[in-house]
Design a protein around this motif. Sequence first.
Motif, PDB file in Angstrom:
ATOM      1  N   LEU A   1       0.825  -1.200   0.000  1.00  0.00           N
ATOM      2  CA  LEU A   1       0.000   0.000   0.000  1.00  0.00           C
ATOM      3  C   LEU A   1       0.866   1.260   0.000  1.00  0.00           C
ATOM      4  O   LEU A   1       0.595   2.213  -0.746  1.00  0.00           O
ATOM      5  N   VAL A   2       1.911   1.266   0.819  1.00  0.00           N
ATOM      6  CA  VAL A   2       2.825   2.415   0.869  1.00  0.00           C
ATOM      7  C   VAL A   2       3.521   2.590  -0.480  1.00  0.00           C
ATOM      8  O   VAL A   2       3.719   3.731  -0.947  1.00  0.00           O
ATOM      9  N   TYR A   3       3.891   1.479  -1.114  1.00  0.00           N
ATOM     10  CA  TYR A   3       4.540   1.521  -2.435  1.00  0.00           C
ATOM     11  C   TYR A   3       3.651   2.221  -3.460  1.00  0.00           C
ATOM     12  O   TYR A   3       4.110   3.082  -4.221  1.00  0.00           O
ATOM     13  N   VAL A   4       2.373   1.883  -3.476  1.00  0.00           N
ATOM     14  CA  VAL A   4       1.441   2.500  -4.420  1.00  0.00           C
ATOM     15  C   VAL A   4       1.283   3.985  -4.117  1.00  0.00           C
ATOM     16  O   VAL A   4       1.337   4.834  -5.024  1.00  0.00           O
ATOM     17  N   ILE A   5       1.118   4.329  -2.833  1.00  0.00           N
ATOM     18  CA  ILE A   5       0.914   5.728  -2.439  1.00  0.00           C
ATOM     19  C   ILE A   5       2.142   6.575  -2.770  1.00  0.00           C
ATOM     20  O   ILE A   5       2.033   7.671  -3.342  1.00  0.00           O
ATOM     21  N   VAL A   6       3.333   6.075  -2.420  1.00  0.00           N
ATOM     22  CA  VAL A   6       4.570   6.821  -2.691  1.00  0.00           C
ATOM     23  C   VAL A   6       4.782   6.994  -4.192  1.00  0.00           C
ATOM     24  O   VAL A   6       5.171   8.071  -4.666  1.00  0.00           O
ATOM     25  N   SER A   7       4.506   5.943  -4.955  1.00  0.00           N
ATOM     26  CA  SER A   7       4.671   6.010  -6.414  1.00  0.00           C
ATOM     27  C   SER A   7       3.765   7.073  -7.021  1.00  0.00           C
ATOM     28  O   SER A   7       4.191   7.867  -7.873  1.00  0.00           O
ATOM     29  N   LEU A   8       2.519   7.114  -6.573  1.00  0.00           N
ATOM     30  CA  LEU A   8       1.580   8.099  -7.113  1.00  0.00           C
ATOM     31  C   LEU A   8       1.976   9.513  -6.701  1.00  0.00           C
ATOM     32  O   LEU A   8       1.818  10.462  -7.481  1.00  0.00           O
ATOM     33  N   ALA A   9       2.496   9.656  -5.475  1.00  0.00           N
ATOM     34  CA  ALA A   9       2.941  10.974  -5.011  1.00  0.00           C
ATOM     35  C   ALA A   9       4.129  11.463  -5.833  1.00  0.00           C
ATOM     36  O   ALA A   9       4.195  12.639  -6.216  1.00  0.00           O
ATOM     37  N   VAL A  10       5.064  10.570  -6.128  1.00  0.00           N
ATOM     38  CA  VAL A  10       6.228  10.930  -6.937  1.00  0.00           C
ATOM     39  C   VAL A  10       5.803  11.316  -8.349  1.00  0.00           C
ATOM     40  O   VAL A  10       6.278  12.305  -8.923  1.00  0.00           O
TER      41      VAL A  10
END
Length: 257
Positions: free
Chosen positions: A240-249
């Motif tokens: 979940l953190v991976y998806v959120i961080v990727s979208l933020a980047v």
Amino acid sequence: MKQIPNLFTLLNLVFGCIAIILILQTGESLVTTSEQGTWVAQLPEKIWWASVCIGIAAVIDFLDGFVARLFNATSEMGAQLDSLADVVSFGVAPGLIFYQMLRISFIGTESGLDVSVWALLPALIFPCAGAYRLARFNVDKSQAYGFKGVPIPAAGLVVASLPLILLYNYFDLNELLLNKWTIYGLIILLSWLMVSTLPLMALKFKDFSIKNNLPKFILLSVAVVAAIFLKWLAVPVVFLVYVIVSLAVAKKEAAVH
């Protein structure tokens, strides 16, 4: 020497096949509670070992690319073979885990033993989405340092973690995870994430500077802390953190350009 990476890929496939065998050989255990007199379905032990096999397949899947670069043996055939192995280890095997979880979920309901196969077939959406994701990746050469949609190994590992989470019943999540609507929701969500075109970062380092790799270092830090405190529950949390961080980047880069 150039066949060594392909042997690693085939080993990935072997562990995926072993996982499928273990999943298909399981049988539900029914126990009764003496006070309430209700039947409770339990996950059989072999499905946990299937999760371990999928995890081993993931490690091998990571190593075969490293070995290919080490021996300068990258090839188009190796790439296609890798996808064929991945669709079994991270598509079909996790899809069957969903299938068994649905069966166990229905067993706990009235007339659950007579559940229609149509109620279980949604589990097959997951491997179909994974196969589509891999086919699209193979013809799209723009995904060297970023992905369009969640990679199938990441989604497959989330599913593989579920039997292990159920085994240890972290935070009393068993009842929630074995609810049929939760399972259907996870199937739809993970399948959609794979076939979507959401911009997600690849965990490849061009260099090891903090400036150029801050999101990846954040993700690795979260992974370490989560593994210590959450055990197997860390897998879906890190995902979940991976998806959120990727979208933020991706949003930040879009704003810059």
